[in-house]
Each structure stands twice: as C-alpha cells, then as structure tokens.
Design a protein around this motif. Structure first.
Motif, PDB file in Angstrom:
ATOM      1  N   ILE A  15      47.709  29.056  33.581  1.00  0.00           N
ATOM      2  CA  ILE A  15      46.455  29.769  33.320  1.00  0.00           C
ATOM      3  C   ILE A  15      46.828  31.093  32.670  1.00  0.00           C
ATOM      4  O   ILE A  15      47.648  31.838  33.197  1.00  0.00           O
ATOM      5  N   ARG A  16      46.228  31.371  31.518  1.00  0.00           N
ATOM      6  CA  ARG A  16      46.449  32.641  30.820  1.00  0.00           C
ATOM      7  C   ARG A  16      45.105  33.316  30.637  1.00  0.00           C
ATOM      8  O   ARG A  16      44.156  32.707  30.150  1.00  0.00           O
ATOM      9  N   MET A  17      45.068  34.596  31.018  1.00  0.00           N
ATOM     10  CA  MET A  17      43.828  35.338  30.872  1.00  0.00           C
ATOM     11  C   MET A  17      44.124  36.641  30.138  1.00  0.00           C
ATOM     12  O   MET A  17      45.088  37.342  30.467  1.00  0.00           O
ATOM     13  N   ILE A  18      43.319  36.933  29.150  1.00  0.00           N
ATOM     14  CA  ILE A  18      43.422  38.183  28.407  1.00  0.00           C
ATOM     15  C   ILE A  18      42.245  39.038  28.856  1.00  0.00           C
ATOM     16  O   ILE A  18      41.089  38.712  28.561  1.00  0.00           O
ATOM     17  N   GLY A  19      42.575  40.102  29.584  1.00  0.00           N
ATOM     18  CA  GLY A  19      41.512  40.899  30.194  1.00  0.00           C
ATOM     19  C   GLY A  19      40.742  39.996  31.130  1.00  0.00           C
ATOM     20  O   GLY A  19      41.320  39.200  31.851  1.00  0.00           O
ATOM     21  N   ARG A  20      39.465  40.098  31.102  1.00  0.00           N
ATOM     22  CA  ARG A  20      38.624  39.155  31.848  1.00  0.00           C
ATOM     23  C   ARG A  20      37.696  38.424  30.884  1.00  0.00           C
ATOM     24  O   ARG A  20      36.700  37.833  31.291  1.00  0.00           O
ATOM     25  N   LEU A  21      38.070  38.429  29.590  1.00  0.00           N
ATOM     26  CA  LEU A  21      37.164  37.907  28.576  1.00  0.00           C
ATOM     27  C   LEU A  21      37.636  36.625  27.906  1.00  0.00           C
ATOM     28  O   LEU A  21      36.833  35.943  27.275  1.00  0.00           O
TER      29      LEU A  21
END
Length: 93
Positions: free
Chosen positions: A12-18
């Motif tokens: 799982i990769r998340m950039i910021g919360r967007l």
C-alpha cells in the motif's frame, strides 16, 4: 506435478492522504465515494474517506489506484476477534 505459483506481493502506497495505490489485489468488491472494499492476497481491505475516485484498476497486474481524502485503511479479516472485545478489552489483554 504443477508448478507452484509465485505469491503476489502486497503493498500500500499513500501520497499524503490524497492518493493511494494497492498491489496484490485479487478483486475490487465494491466502491463508492466513501469506501472501497478490496480483496487482496493478505485479506479484505477497507479504505474509507470522502470524494474517493477510482483512477486505475488492473486485475491482471493486481493493481488499484484511487484519489480522494483517505480517512481510514483497515484489514477486515480480524472482525469478530479483536473488535468484539471493545476498547477496554484491548487495553487489558
């Protein structure tokens, strides 16, 4: 004798919360602007938020990408085990 199938990686990769991308996806069970329910090689994954939109779905590669405000990422395979104890039960194991 059948050749063993290599287990697909899960990440799982998340950039910021967007922006969020998930690999190791078996199936996209359901989705709307507030929740994505995804079957992964590690279990069912719930992603909750607001304004969630599907950006990319490639089940051959096991990939889902989405955009929107992510509030919660939760694996559901432990429902009925840990969640039934409640907050105090978890604190006093």
């Amino acid at each position: 004798m059948p050749i063993e199938q290599k287990r697909q990686e899960h990440e799982i990769r998340m950039i910021g919360r967007l922006e969020l991308s998930v690999t190791g996806v078996k199936q996209l069970e359901s989705f709307d602007q507030e929740e994505f329910l995804i079957e992964t090689v590690e279990g069912m994954l719930s992603i909750k938020g607001s304004g969630l939109k599907l950006v990319n779905l490639d089940l051959d590669k096991g990939l889902v990408s989405l955009k929107g405000k992510v509030d919660d990422v939760l694996y559901l395979d432990s429902i009925g085990q840990e969640s039934s104890k409640g907050l105090l039960g978890k604190l006093f194991r």
